[in-house]
Design an enzyme around this catalytic site. Structure first.
Site, PDB file in Angstrom:
ATOM      1  N   LYS A  20       0.781  -1.317   0.027  1.00 58.66           N
ATOM      2  CA  LYS A  20      -0.046   0.012  -0.022  1.00 58.66           C
ATOM      3  C   LYS A  20       0.850   1.177  -0.108  1.00 58.66           C
ATOM      4  O   LYS A  20       2.118   1.314   0.311  1.00 58.66           O
ATOM      5  CB  LYS A  20      -0.835  -0.139   1.232  1.00 58.66           C
ATOM      6  CG  LYS A  20      -1.719  -1.352   1.217  1.00 58.66           C
ATOM      7  CD  LYS A  20      -2.973  -1.126   2.379  1.00 58.66           C
ATOM      8  CE  LYS A  20      -3.313  -2.218   2.884  1.00 58.66           C
ATOM      9  NZ  LYS A  20      -4.331  -1.869   3.869  1.00 58.66           N
ATOM     10  N   TYR A  60     -12.445  -2.878  -1.635  1.00 53.67           N
ATOM     11  CA  TYR A  60     -12.838  -2.897  -0.123  1.00 53.67           C
ATOM     12  C   TYR A  60     -14.340  -2.969   0.000  1.00 53.67           C
ATOM     13  O   TYR A  60     -14.823  -2.314   1.011  1.00 53.67           O
ATOM     14  CB  TYR A  60     -12.174  -1.696   0.457  1.00 53.67           C
ATOM     15  CG  TYR A  60     -10.727  -1.971   0.741  1.00 53.67           C
ATOM     16  CD1 TYR A  60     -10.352  -3.097   1.451  1.00 53.67           C
ATOM     17  CD2 TYR A  60      -9.750  -1.199   0.611  1.00 53.67           C
ATOM     18  CE1 TYR A  60      -8.918  -3.374   1.811  1.00 53.67           C
ATOM     19  CE2 TYR A  60      -8.296  -1.321   0.656  1.00 53.67           C
ATOM     20  CZ  TYR A  60      -8.039  -2.334   1.555  1.00 53.67           C
ATOM     21  OH  TYR A  60      -6.870  -2.510   1.749  1.00 53.67           O
ATOM     22  N   ASN A 125      -1.020   0.087   7.470  1.00 50.74           N
ATOM     23  CA  ASN A 125      -0.483  -1.320   7.868  1.00 50.74           C
ATOM     24  C   ASN A 125       0.221  -1.915   6.765  1.00 50.74           C
ATOM     25  O   ASN A 125       0.698  -2.942   6.631  1.00 50.74           O
ATOM     26  CB  ASN A 125      -1.418  -2.415   8.259  1.00 50.74           C
ATOM     27  CG  ASN A 125      -2.553  -2.591   7.650  1.00 50.74           C
ATOM     28  OD1 ASN A 125      -2.581  -2.028   6.497  1.00 50.74           O
ATOM     29  ND2 ASN A 125      -3.615  -3.305   8.119  1.00 50.74           N
ATOM     30  N   HIS A 128      -1.301  -5.541   1.676  1.00 50.92           N
ATOM     31  CA  HIS A 128      -2.684  -6.237   1.678  1.00 50.92           C
ATOM     32  C   HIS A 128      -2.419  -7.738   1.047  1.00 50.92           C
ATOM     33  O   HIS A 128      -1.568  -7.809   0.100  1.00 50.92           O
ATOM     34  CB  HIS A 128      -3.691  -5.486   0.536  1.00 50.92           C
ATOM     35  CG  HIS A 128      -4.831  -6.453   0.388  1.00 50.92           C
ATOM     36  ND1 HIS A 128      -5.818  -6.420   0.921  1.00 50.92           N
ATOM     37  CD2 HIS A 128      -5.159  -7.177  -0.812  1.00 50.92           C
ATOM     38  CE1 HIS A 128      -6.934  -7.563   0.439  1.00 50.92           C
ATOM     39  NE2 HIS A 128      -6.178  -7.888  -0.401  1.00 50.92           N
ATOM     40  N   GLU A 139     -10.036 -10.438  -6.674  1.00 50.99           N
ATOM     41  CA  GLU A 139      -9.073  -9.145  -6.346  1.00 50.99           C
ATOM     42  C   GLU A 139      -8.105  -9.056  -7.643  1.00 50.99           C
ATOM     43  O   GLU A 139      -7.633  -8.254  -8.336  1.00 50.99           O
ATOM     44  CB  GLU A 139      -8.140  -9.271  -4.982  1.00 50.99           C
ATOM     45  CG  GLU A 139      -9.407  -8.614  -3.866  1.00 50.99           C
ATOM     46  CD  GLU A 139      -8.679  -9.330  -2.661  1.00 50.99           C
ATOM     47  OE1 GLU A 139      -7.567  -9.840  -2.361  1.00 50.99           O
ATOM     48  OE2 GLU A 139      -9.443  -9.045  -1.763  1.00 50.99           O
TER      49      GLU A 139
END
Ligand code: IDP
Ligand code: MG
Length: 165
Positions: A20, A60, A125, A128, A139
């Site tokens: 990310k 998401y 974080n 993914h 995805e």
């Protein structure tokens, strides 16, 4: 035709992994690639993308009702850094990838996991990974749906990494 996530439970299983924007800013791309490569997994797709809001919202979609959803979509798609999108292939790669990444909240991620080594905040974080075969299918088609974006190839020395006898 074969699923974009390969065949579940075989060495052709595939998962979607993305560094990310916070992970990209922090120079963690090579750390992520290193861990998957060292483990013996095979990189079959890789690109830098600034995802549209629409793609990010679709990615998401299950979190749409959460209070952090707008902030999450903003940080993923505002272009302050790209997302480094990848598809990795190999035995049990979906579940093992999640284990290598660690718990969603880095304060609960075990030491040795990617989040447990490099992160302290759930809103930053760094990485993914698909959480199931169905998520991987969704995805991979969302991020790598165009023909020719995933490469079928045989890793040199793979017979020393994977054997069924
Ligand atoms: P995962 O990334 O471990 O699969 P999910 O529950 O699917 O975790 O959430 C997706 C992403 O949404 C997380 O990785 C994190 O970036 C963000 N997120 C989840 N929970 C929170 C929260 O409570 N506050 C802020 N961001 C969150
Ligand atoms: Mg998730």
């Amino acid at each position: 035709s074969k699923s974009l996530a390969g065949v579940k439970g075989t060495e052709t299983e595939r998962t979607f992994i993305a560094v990310k924007p916070d992970g990209v800013h922090r120079g963690l791309v090579h750390k992520v690639i290193e861990r998957f490569e060292n483990r013996g997994y095979k990189l079959v797709g890789l690109k830098a993308v600034v995802p549209s809001r629409q793609l990010t919202e679709e990615h998401y979609a299950d979190l749409k009702s959460k209070p952090f959803f707008k902030g999450l979509v903003d940080y993923m798609s505002n272009g302050e850094a790209p997302v480094i999108a990848m598809v990795w292939e190999g035995p049990d790669v979906i579940k093992q990838g999640r284990a290598m990444i660690g718990a969603t909240n880095p304060l609960q991620s075990a030491p040795g996991t990617i989040r447990g080594e490099y992160c302290v905040s759930v809103g930053r974080n760094a990485i993914h990974g698909s959480d199931s075969f169905e998520s991987a299918e969704k995805e991979i088609s969302l991020w790598f749906g165009k023909a020719g974006e995933l490469i079928d190839w045989k890793r040199s020395g793979s017979e020393w990494v994977i054997s069924n006898n």
